[in-house]
Design a protein around this motif. Structure first.
Motif, PDB file in Angstrom:
ATOM      1  N   ALA A 112       0.854  -1.192   0.000  1.00 52.33           N
ATOM      2  CA  ALA A 112       0.000   0.000   0.000  1.00 52.33           C
ATOM      3  C   ALA A 112       0.886   1.236   0.000  1.00 52.33           C
ATOM      4  CB  ALA A 112      -0.884  -0.009   1.239  1.00 52.33           C
ATOM      5  N   SER A 113       0.338   2.332  -0.450  1.00 53.18           N
ATOM      6  CA  SER A 113       1.086   3.585  -0.507  1.00 53.18           C
ATOM      7  C   SER A 113       1.572   3.977   0.894  1.00 53.18           C
ATOM      8  CB  SER A 113       0.152   4.660  -1.065  1.00 53.18           C
ATOM      9  OG  SER A 113       0.713   5.911  -0.921  1.00 53.18           O
ATOM     10  N   GLY A 114       2.851   4.325   0.988  1.00 48.38           N
ATOM     11  CA  GLY A 114       3.400   4.824   2.250  1.00 48.38           C
ATOM     12  C   GLY A 114       3.656   3.777   3.311  1.00 48.38           C
ATOM     13  N   VAL A 115       3.766   2.513   2.908  1.00 56.93           N
ATOM     14  CA  VAL A 115       3.872   1.437   3.896  1.00 56.93           C
ATOM     15  C   VAL A 115       5.136   1.547   4.760  1.00 56.93           C
ATOM     16  CG1 VAL A 115       5.050  -0.293   2.473  1.00 56.93           C
ATOM     17  CG2 VAL A 115       3.386  -1.030   4.169  1.00 56.93           C
ATOM     18  N   VAL A 116       6.213   2.114   4.205  1.00 57.50           N
ATOM     19  CA  VAL A 116       7.476   2.128   4.952  1.00 57.50           C
ATOM     20  C   VAL A 116       7.522   3.154   6.083  1.00 57.50           C
ATOM     21  CG1 VAL A 116       9.003   1.117   3.230  1.00 57.50           C
ATOM     22  CG2 VAL A 116       8.542   3.547   3.169  1.00 57.50           C
ATOM     23  N   THR A 117       6.593   4.089   6.078  1.00 52.97           N
ATOM     24  CA  THR A 117       6.570   5.014   7.224  1.00 52.97           C
ATOM     25  C   THR A 117       5.250   4.888   7.986  1.00 52.97           C
ATOM     26  OG1 THR A 117       5.837   6.736   5.694  1.00 52.97           O
ATOM     27  CG2 THR A 117       8.141   6.794   6.351  1.00 52.97           C
ATOM     28  N   MET A 118       4.506   3.857   7.654  1.00 55.85           N
ATOM     29  CA  MET A 118       3.176   3.715   8.254  1.00 55.85           C
ATOM     30  C   MET A 118       3.266   3.089   9.652  1.00 55.85           C
ATOM     31  SD  MET A 118      -0.053   1.904   6.431  1.00 55.85           S
ATOM     32  CE  MET A 118      -0.168   2.959   5.015  1.00 55.85           C
ATOM     33  N   VAL A 119       2.602   3.724  10.610  1.00 54.89           N
ATOM     34  CA  VAL A 119       2.526   3.092  11.935  1.00 54.89           C
ATOM     35  C   VAL A 119       1.346   2.126  11.904  1.00 54.89           C
ATOM     36  CG1 VAL A 119       3.614   4.961  13.223  1.00 54.89           C
ATOM     37  CG2 VAL A 119       1.152   5.006  12.878  1.00 54.89           C
ATOM     38  N   ASP A 163      -2.332   3.313  11.650  1.00 54.52           N
ATOM     39  CA  ASP A 163      -2.775   3.757  10.318  1.00 54.52           C
ATOM     40  C   ASP A 163      -3.031   2.554   9.412  1.00 54.52           C
ATOM     41  OD1 ASP A 163      -2.566   6.342  11.147  1.00 54.52           O
ATOM     42  OD2 ASP A 163      -0.590   6.677  10.272  1.00 54.52           O
ATOM     43  N   GLN A 168      13.273  -1.787   4.542  1.00 57.93           N
ATOM     44  CA  GLN A 168      12.588  -0.588   4.036  1.00 57.93           C
ATOM     45  C   GLN A 168      13.297  -0.059   2.788  1.00 57.93           C
ATOM     46  OE1 GLN A 168      12.349   2.311   7.201  1.00 57.93           O
ATOM     47  NE2 GLN A 168      10.718   1.227   8.260  1.00 57.93           N
ATOM     48  N   ILE A 188      11.673   0.638  -0.926  1.00 59.05           N
ATOM     49  CA  ILE A 188      11.621   1.914  -1.646  1.00 59.05           C
ATOM     50  C   ILE A 188      12.600   1.947  -2.830  1.00 59.05           C
ATOM     51  CG2 ILE A 188      10.741   3.305   0.262  1.00 59.05           C
ATOM     52  CD1 ILE A 188      13.530   4.152   0.954  1.00 59.05           C
ATOM     53  N   LYS A 229       0.673  14.798   8.759  1.00 57.96           N
ATOM     54  CA  LYS A 229       0.802  13.423   8.269  1.00 57.96           C
ATOM     55  C   LYS A 229      -0.456  13.050   7.476  1.00 57.96           C
ATOM     56  CE  LYS A 229       1.966   8.908   9.949  1.00 57.96           C
ATOM     57  NZ  LYS A 229       1.913   8.014  11.073  1.00 57.96           N
ATOM     58  N   GLY A 248      -0.753   9.203   1.522  1.00 64.96           N
ATOM     59  CA  GLY A 248      -0.915   8.754   0.135  1.00 64.96           C
ATOM     60  C   GLY A 248      -2.315   8.273  -0.184  1.00 64.96           C
ATOM     61  N   ASN A 249      -3.024   7.802   0.825  1.00 67.06           N
ATOM     62  CA  ASN A 249      -4.365   7.254   0.577  1.00 67.06           C
ATOM     63  C   ASN A 249      -5.482   8.252   0.829  1.00 67.06           C
ATOM     64  OD1 ASN A 249      -3.562   4.553  -0.028  1.00 67.06           O
ATOM     65  ND2 ASN A 249      -3.013   4.357   2.131  1.00 67.06           N
ATOM     66  N   ASP A 266      -1.788   8.563  -5.471  1.00 64.08           N
ATOM     67  CA  ASP A 266      -1.460   7.844  -4.224  1.00 64.08           C
ATOM     68  C   ASP A 266       0.020   8.020  -3.878  1.00 64.08           C
ATOM     69  OD1 ASP A 266      -0.376   6.342  -6.214  1.00 64.08           O
ATOM     70  OD2 ASP A 266      -1.099   4.412  -5.484  1.00 64.08           O
ATOM     71  N   ALA A 301       3.089   8.852  -1.846  1.00 59.70           N
ATOM     72  CA  ALA A 301       3.341   8.905  -0.393  1.00 59.70           C
ATOM     73  C   ALA A 301       4.516   9.841  -0.139  1.00 59.70           C
ATOM     74  CB  ALA A 301       3.634   7.505   0.127  1.00 59.70           C
ATOM     75  N   LEU A 327       5.794  11.134   2.452  1.00 58.29           N
ATOM     76  CA  LEU A 327       6.686  10.851   3.574  1.00 58.29           C
ATOM     77  C   LEU A 327       7.421   9.520   3.429  1.00 58.29           C
ATOM     78  CD1 LEU A 327       4.386  12.058   6.489  1.00 58.29           C
ATOM     79  CD2 LEU A 327       6.353  13.255   5.534  1.00 58.29           C
ATOM     80  N   SER A 328       7.105   8.770   2.394  1.00 55.74           N
ATOM     81  CA  SER A 328       7.735   7.454   2.227  1.00 55.74           C
ATOM     82  C   SER A 328       8.682   7.402   1.034  1.00 55.74           C
ATOM     83  CB  SER A 328       6.665   6.379   2.061  1.00 55.74           C
ATOM     84  OG  SER A 328       5.883   6.308   3.213  1.00 55.74           O
ATOM     85  N   THR A 348       7.334  10.518  10.766  1.00 54.44           N
ATOM     86  CA  THR A 348       8.034   9.442  10.046  1.00 54.44           C
ATOM     87  C   THR A 348       8.786   8.465  10.950  1.00 54.44           C
ATOM     88  OG1 THR A 348      10.057  10.720   9.871  1.00 54.44           O
ATOM     89  CG2 THR A 348       8.479  10.978   8.080  1.00 54.44           C
ATOM     90  N   PRO A 357      11.616   7.102   5.725  1.00 53.92           N
ATOM     91  CA  PRO A 357      11.819   5.725   5.295  1.00 53.92           C
ATOM     92  C   PRO A 357      13.292   5.330   5.327  1.00 53.92           C
ATOM     93  CG  PRO A 357      11.554   7.173   3.391  1.00 53.92           C
ATOM     94  CD  PRO A 357      11.369   8.027   4.601  1.00 53.92           C
ATOM     95  N   ALA A 358      13.549   4.165   5.843  1.00 50.80           N
ATOM     96  CA  ALA A 358      14.898   3.606   5.908  1.00 50.80           C
ATOM     97  C   ALA A 358      15.895   4.572   6.540  1.00 50.80           C
ATOM     98  CB  ALA A 358      15.366   3.184   4.507  1.00 50.80           C
TER      99      ALA A 358
END
Lengths: 433, 295
Positions: free
Chosen positions: A258-265, A268, A405, A409, B125, B130-131, B149, B151, B153-154, B239, B243-244
């Protein structure tokens, strides 16, 4: 005039010191607020705990007080500060890995419950996996006296939830979810083609992405292999580890995430799954309660992460002990606390807790009364990771999570990611020396 | 006038409360931080293991992630120093022109800084999501369908800048208020004299406003540097360093180590970070003195 100034200055100083130190003393007549004080972080269970405490007071005359401190990082800091100041309550949980729990035990803050667990077959009522996390085996690397050090309240495991309606919408059979990795990827592609986000999880919280990867580590390496990796005998550049990183790359290439999964808590991610924005979610058994509160009509079931065809070992999952409570070794109410926890983990109380909070009770004898989805989770407890006498350093685990991650990405290839992790492993080994 | 010993004692008595508070809540924690940085300790063990400078050495030469986080904070700081303070100065100049509703603007511009960082982070946020995010909704409505979509922040390319934008949005109000106060201290007769001499608006700004504002700009810049380098709540709520690890800043790294029971190591990181901030602040003060109008 001079006398007045002297009087004023001395008075101010005296007032300051009196005010400052008046709170430091202990009132001898002060009554303790309860016989047993329990600090916990489970805000969703406070009402149920209070009802049980009221019942216990009626039955025994012992007053138990549950005090909530949330969120967990605040709770954890409070426990650590209280330990340093010798102000721990009768019952608590350091919310730490085995290494840190060992420090609490070695510092004399946590009681050994082995003898009590043996009495009346107390330990036999629990799922075996519920005890392993806080059981220290002979020869453990932290020099903790072998024994059982916590009372489990509930158990959990992590599986993949899937939305049956969205599966049907994408032309998939909701009663026959993917069982192999290739079926899983194909299902994801079909969902994406139907304009549905296939997979979501709180991968922004490192431990969840790590837990997903660890399932495949157990699948490909087995217990000995996992242990040898921790010991540094198997490098992270091993082709099986590269394969694990490749799984995430494959998921990325098939547009499963899903979009933004790597920063998703995870909160969410749970909202995303509950509102039908994603068809599959990697989450724990607590999700049943969360999804019920977010969307009571959500039509879903759960499946195990799909196994790999080349794997020689069983697919295991993160889980086992859910919430446990530890008893303060220095508490004057130690026995009362043990008696209460023993009562709390018996059938009627565990059934009440399971119904009130939708968690899987640690008492295996009441597991039959659970809802169908929770029952799948409880049956899966036997398939959770085995306890190990050693654990990987948090820095290396952190590097694994970050590099997973990175692969998602597209920043690093699986080979580069594996090399990065191995680099950190070597740095940590060098630092340890 | 000679101060008698009794007066000396009295004076000392008056400062005792402040001194005690300073010793307990400022000096002791600083000294303890220094002390802890030489030990390996998890906050629980009774014994602390003396490791000397080993942790400093490890941070300096074997912890690239910490220095990467320092660069990230530097990037946010440079953006804040230029864009955020530029905007603050521009708005302060506009509001200083005795425009209608000056107080309303002042209040509106000062609202973001007084909001909680965590709340601001969580709201933004949602904006960037993205969604469900409103930003993508607007962009898609304007025809930028590629952002449906996206993202913010990602993605590596946008994550840090997205966080920096929120940091600047939250922070420009401070600079605005301080600069506006500074502008209002500049004597009006200087501008009147300049006008008589035929100076245009730009010349007035260049030769009167800016030189006289340098001490104020110095303060704003130092506060911006310290505030931006120490940003934590926004990053943590938006974040968590991802990411990473691409949005980690020194404070989130220190927090990460501290929450994993590395008290000694994280205090060593804090000492190094404090030294970096001191050096930057002193350099800033030195440079501003060099260019100070009065000198």
């Amino acid at each position: 005039m001079l006398k007045l100034k002297t009087f004023v200055s001395v008075s101010i100083c005296l007032a300051f010191f009196v005010c400052s130190f008046s709170g430091c003393g202990k009132n001898k007549n002060e009554q303790p607020k309860a016989d047993v004080v329990i600090w916990h972080w489970m805000t969703d269970r406070q009402d149920a705990f209070e009802k049980l405490a009221a019942t216990y007071l009626e039955e025994t005359g012992v007053r138990v007080l549950f005090e909530t401190y949330a969120p967990t990082d605040v709770y954890k800091s409070k426990i650590s500060a209280a330990a340093t100041a010798n102000l721990l309550p009768d019952v608590f949980n350091p919310i730490s890995d085995k290494k840190e729990v060992a420090s609490y035990i070695n510092a004399g803050y946590i009681a050994d419950l082995s003898e009590d667990m043996e009495k009346d077959g107390w330990k036999d009522i629990f799922f075996a996996k519920a005890l392993t996390q806080n059981t220290f085996e002979p020869g453990n690397e932290w020099n903790v006296k072998p024994g059982i050090y916590a009372v489990p309240l509930d158990v959990n495991s992590l599986m993949i939830y899937y939305n049956k309606d969205l599966f049907t919408q994408a032309g998939l059979d909701p009663e026959n979810p993917p069982k192999t990795w290739s079926e899983f990827i194909e299902a994801g592609k079909k969902l994406r083609a139907a304009n549905i986000q296939p997979f979501v999880s709180g991968f922004g919280e490192g431990w969840l992405i790590g837990a997903f990867a660890q399932s495949y580590q157990w699948n490909l390496f087995g217990k000995e292999g996992v242990l040898e990796t921790i010991e540094g005998k198997i490098p992270y550049t091993d082709k099986r580890w590269i394969k694990i990183f490749k799984l995430f790359e494959e998921m990325k290439n098939a547009k499963l995430f899903a979009s933004g999964v790597v920063t998703m808590v995870n909160k969410d991610a749970e909202r995303s799954f509950a509102t039908g924005k994603a068809a599959m979610a990697f989450n724990g058994s607590w999700g049943v309660n969360v999804y019920l509160s977010m969307n009571p009509t959500l039509n879903y079931s759960v499946m195990a992460p799909p196994s790999l065809p080349e794997a020689q070992f069983p697919m295991l999952m993160f889980g086992g002990e859910g919430s446990s409570l530890f008893i303060n070794e220095k508490s004057p109410n130690k026995q009362k606390a043990i008696d209460f926890l023993k009562w709390l983990t018996q059938g009627p109380q565990q059934t009440f807790l399971a119904q009130a909070t939708l968690n899987i009770p640690s008492n295996k004898t009441v597991a039959d009364d659970l809802s169908p989805v929770l029952k799948i989770f409880s049956e899966n407890i036997a398939n959770t990771f085995e306890s190990l006498p050693k654990i990987e350093s948090w820095q290396v685990n952190n590097f694994i999570n970050i590099n997973l991650q990175s692969v998602i990405i597209g920043e690093r290839t699986p080979e580069e990611a594996a090399k990065e992790v191995q680099g950190e492993k070597e740095r940590q080994q060098k630092a340890a020396k | 006038m000679k101060i008698t010993p009794i007066e000396k004692t009295q004076n000392f008595c008056f400062i005792i409360p402040a001194l005690v508070l300073f010793l307990i809540f400022s000096l002791y924690p600083i000294l303890r931080t220094f002390q802890l940085s030489f030990f390996q300790w998890n906050g629980i063990d009774k014994d602390m293991l003396w490791v000397g400078f080993a942790q400093y050495k490890h941070i300096l030469f074997n912890n690239p992630a910490f220095w990467k986080s320092m660069l990230n904070a530097g990037y946010i700081t440079i953006l804040a120093l230029t864009l955020q303070n530029g905007l603050a100065l521009l708005l302060a100049l506009l509001v200083n022109k005795n425009i209608k509703g000056e107080n309303i603007y002042r209040t509106i511009f000062f609202l973001p800084p007084v909001l909680s960082g965590v709340v601001v982070g969580l709201i933004w946020k949602f904006v960037y999501d993205g969604n469900f995010g409103i930003l993508n909704y607007w962009l898609t409505s304007l025809g930028f369908t590629n952002f449906a979509d996206f993202a913010w922040l990602s993605e590596i390319k946008t994550a840090l800048s997205s966080v920096a934008v929120v940091h600047m949005w939250k922070g420009f109000g401070y600079g605005f208020i301080i600069l506006l106060a500074g502008l209002q201290t500049i004597p009006v007769d200087l501008y009147e004299a300049a006008e008589v001499d035929g100076a245009d608006a730009w010349q007035q700004f260049k030769n009167i406003t800016f030189p006289l504002l340098i001490p104020i700009i110095t303060i704003v810049m130092i506060l911006t540097i310290l505030g931006s380098m120490q940003v934590f709540d926004l990053i943590y709520s938006m974040t968590r360093g991802g990411p990473a690890g691409h949005t980690h800043v020194p404070i989130t790294k220190i927090y990460e180590y501290m929450s994993n029971g590395e008290f000694g190591y994280s205090t060593a990181m804090a000492v190094i970070f404090g030294i970096v901030l001191l050096v930057v602040s002193f350099a800033q003060i030195y440079l501003s003195k060099k260019f100070n109008y009065d000198r």
